[in-house]
Design a protein around this motif. Structure first.
Motif, PDB file in Angstrom:
ATOM      1  N   MET A  54      84.748 -15.632 -36.755  1.00  0.00           N
ATOM      2  CA  MET A  54      84.281 -14.427 -37.451  1.00  0.00           C
ATOM      3  C   MET A  54      85.326 -13.375 -37.191  1.00  0.00           C
ATOM      4  N   LEU A  86      76.011 -17.010 -42.457  1.00  0.00           N
ATOM      5  CA  LEU A  86      76.631 -16.162 -41.426  1.00  0.00           C
ATOM      6  C   LEU A  86      76.097 -14.738 -41.330  1.00  0.00           C
ATOM      7  N   PHE A  87      75.521 -14.238 -42.414  1.00  0.00           N
ATOM      8  CA  PHE A  87      75.174 -12.809 -42.405  1.00  0.00           C
ATOM      9  C   PHE A  87      73.681 -12.503 -42.510  1.00  0.00           C
ATOM     10  N   TYR A  97      71.565 -12.947 -39.168  1.00  0.00           N
ATOM     11  CA  TYR A  97      72.108 -12.079 -38.099  1.00  0.00           C
ATOM     12  C   TYR A  97      71.698 -10.636 -38.383  1.00  0.00           C
ATOM     13  N   THR A  98      71.887 -10.244 -39.645  1.00  0.00           N
ATOM     14  CA  THR A  98      71.582  -8.855 -40.017  1.00  0.00           C
ATOM     15  C   THR A  98      70.087  -8.573 -39.886  1.00  0.00           C
ATOM     16  N   TRP A 107      68.924  -5.670 -37.362  1.00  0.00           N
ATOM     17  CA  TRP A 107      68.381  -4.421 -37.908  1.00  0.00           C
ATOM     18  C   TRP A 107      66.890  -4.467 -38.177  1.00  0.00           C
ATOM     19  N   ARG A 113      82.001  -3.083 -42.251  1.00  0.00           N
ATOM     20  CA  ARG A 113      82.783  -3.065 -41.004  1.00  0.00           C
ATOM     21  C   ARG A 113      83.528  -4.387 -40.809  1.00  0.00           C
ATOM     22  N   ILE A 114      83.021  -5.450 -41.428  1.00  0.00           N
ATOM     23  CA  ILE A 114      83.613  -6.787 -41.224  1.00  0.00           C
ATOM     24  C   ILE A 114      84.549  -7.115 -42.388  1.00  0.00           C
ATOM     25  N   TYR A 166      89.218 -10.093 -34.268  1.00  0.00           N
ATOM     26  CA  TYR A 166      88.071  -9.352 -34.812  1.00  0.00           C
ATOM     27  C   TYR A 166      88.516  -8.011 -35.394  1.00  0.00           C
ATOM     28  N   ASN A 223      78.452 -15.303 -31.660  1.00  0.00           N
ATOM     29  CA  ASN A 223      77.306 -14.817 -32.447  1.00  0.00           C
ATOM     30  C   ASN A 223      76.382 -15.978 -32.797  1.00  0.00           C
ATOM     31  N   ARG A 229      73.830 -12.191 -30.024  1.00  0.00           N
ATOM     32  CA  ARG A 229      75.130 -12.693 -29.555  1.00  0.00           C
ATOM     33  C   ARG A 229      75.141 -12.826 -28.048  1.00  0.00           C
ATOM     34  N   TYR A 259      71.922   2.539 -32.289  1.00  0.00           N
ATOM     35  CA  TYR A 259      72.499   2.655 -33.626  1.00  0.00           C
ATOM     36  C   TYR A 259      71.626   3.550 -34.503  1.00  0.00           C
ATOM     37  N   TYR A 281      77.361   5.808 -37.507  1.00  0.00           N
ATOM     38  CA  TYR A 281      77.743   4.557 -36.836  1.00  0.00           C
ATOM     39  C   TYR A 281      79.224   4.624 -36.427  1.00  0.00           C
TER      40      TYR A 281
END
Ligand code: FAD
Ligand code: UDP
Length: 365
Positions: free
Chosen positions: A96, A149-150, A153-154, A158, A172-173, A183, A270, A279, A309, A344
């Motif tokens: 990642m 992958l997203f 996790y998201t 959140w 951000r990624i 990274y 992660n 993670r 956050y 953020y």
């Protein structure tokens, strides 16, 4: 008690501005901090096994701002460090952010750059206007990558779908068409040689700076005479929630020490699709500390605990704008940092905005 400058919060924003006021103006500053230590979320400490851990999750300094790097380099030397993250998906550990190697390993392919561009072209979804974090991934890499992958996790991180989050979160990624598995892409990257707390201690090493710990500022503010207040705590709390509560995402940090030299191959792995934590960080991989033991940390997101956050959904970003109108009317109060500006921010921009506030709002007065 009388101080020209009163600072609420001993995080990186509060410490930077305190340092500038004391060192350049030679004025006295009082910092009031609710926690039992300085540094805010960058605080690190040695655990009972002698391993340096970052108590509020993995922190890697990275910036393209030479001014910020030079400023912090007065207080620390750096361990050069290039951050690498793997994501555990389909029983594989893949790099990642997404790069050629991620796609090749995930789908057992052998693509080169052109092959990856064609592959992505086929996968990506045509989205006219990118509004949400989900749109960002679908438009850049398509649905399967999003799901693997997203998406989860998201949702863990959140507590809501990426559909509801501002596009800035996943933006951000980066998405890369090369073999770069680092990274971050910034020019300056590193970990303070003796840790973040040691760096923070150096920033406030001055007899002009007094710090009161373990104290909510509201408990003592009426006893203090001051001319300028610098506030770095949550903005809704400052205004007694007059427009309602803002949401902040929190993390519960659970660390475990193992009697072995190494736990995982990189500092951060992660886990998008398994477990309730997002993670695992192995601190020795960041700090390069040598020991026959190793400490790892798992991060469990939630809504209770220290705010980490700001929560970038439309509802809360709109509500913040109501507070912002009041903030803009204040003339002897400076609001700084992740919690007060509801933004953020990474460490470097925190320091940059404190340096700018000093130049433009304090020094020029
Ligand atoms: P804080 O550090 O939150 O400081 C605010 C301080 O105010 C706190 O100490 C708090 O206790 C105090 N306070 C609040 N209310 C009151 C009150 N009522 N009275 C008195 N004191 C009060 N950035 C990077 O650049 N690289 C990274 O790798 C990175 N990783 C991160 C990982 C995690 C898990 C998190 C949460 C953040 C990460 N960051 C990273 C961001 C970084 O932590 C922040 O940019 C920085 O710490 C923000 O500093 P601050 O001073 O604005 O806020
Ligand atoms: N993200 C994801 N999968 C990952 C890493 C990140 O979906 O493997 C998303 C997630 O929504 C996260 C955001 O990208 O909040 C930004 O990631 P970053 O690593 O910058 O988060 P932070 O370090 O701030 O926790």
């Amino acid at each position: 008690m009388k101080y020209k400058y009163l600072i609420v919060g001993a995080g990186l924003s509060g410490l930077t501005i305190a340092n500038k006021i004391a060192s350049e103006l030679n004025e006295e500053v009082l910092i009031i901090e609710k926690r039992s230590h300085i540094g805010g979320n960058v605080y690190d400490s040695y655990n009972k096994d002698g391993i340096l851990i970052q108590n509020y999750g993995p922190h890697i300094f990275h910036t393209n701002e030479k001014e910020v790097y030079d400023y912090l380099s007065q207080f620390t030397e750096w361990i050069p460090y290039e951050h690498k993250v793997l994501s555990s998906v389909d029983n594989k550990l893949v790099p990642m952010p997404i790069c050629i190697d991620t796609i090749n390993e995930l789908y057992n392919l052998n693509l080169d750059e052109e092959g990856m561009r064609n592959w992505i072209e086929n996968e990506k979804v045509d989205i006219k206007e990118i509004k949400t974090s989900e749109d960002v991934v679908l438009a850049n890499a398509g649905e399967d990558i999003y799901n693997k992958l997203f998406k989860n996790y998201t949702e863990k991180q959140w507590g809501t779908s990426a559909k509801n989050l501002d596009s800035s979160v996943i933006s951000r990624i980066p998405f890369r068409f090369n073999h770069d598995t680092m990274y971050f892409e910034d020019t300056y990257q590193g970990i303070p040689k003796k840790g973040f707390t040691a760096m923070c201690d150096e920033m406030v090493k001055s007899d002009k700076i007094k710090i009161v710990l373990n104290t909510d500022y509201k408990e003592i503010i009426d006893e203090i005479e001051y001319e300028t207040l610098i506030y770095t705590g949550p903005i809704d709390y400052f205004y007694d929630y007059k427009y309602g509560e803002l949401l902040y995402r929190t993390l519960r940090f659970v660390s475990e020490t193992y009697n072995k030299e190494s736990y995982q191959s990189v500092a951060v792995v992660n886990y998008p699709n398994d477990y309730n934590f997002t993670r695992i960080t192995e601190f020795k991989k960041l700090t390069q500390q040598k020991s026959d033991k190793t400490t790892i940390m798992k991060e469990y997101p939630g809504f209770n605990g220290e705010p980490c956050y700001p929560y970038p959904t439309k509802e809360y970003l709109d509500k913040f704008q109501e507070y912002k109108k009041d903030m803009d009317k204040e003339n002897n109060i400076i609001f700084l940092g992740r919690l007060a500006e509801y933004k953020y921010y990474n460490m470097d921009l925190i320091v940059k905005s404190a340096l700018d506030a000093f130049e433009n709002k304090i020094k020029s007065d």
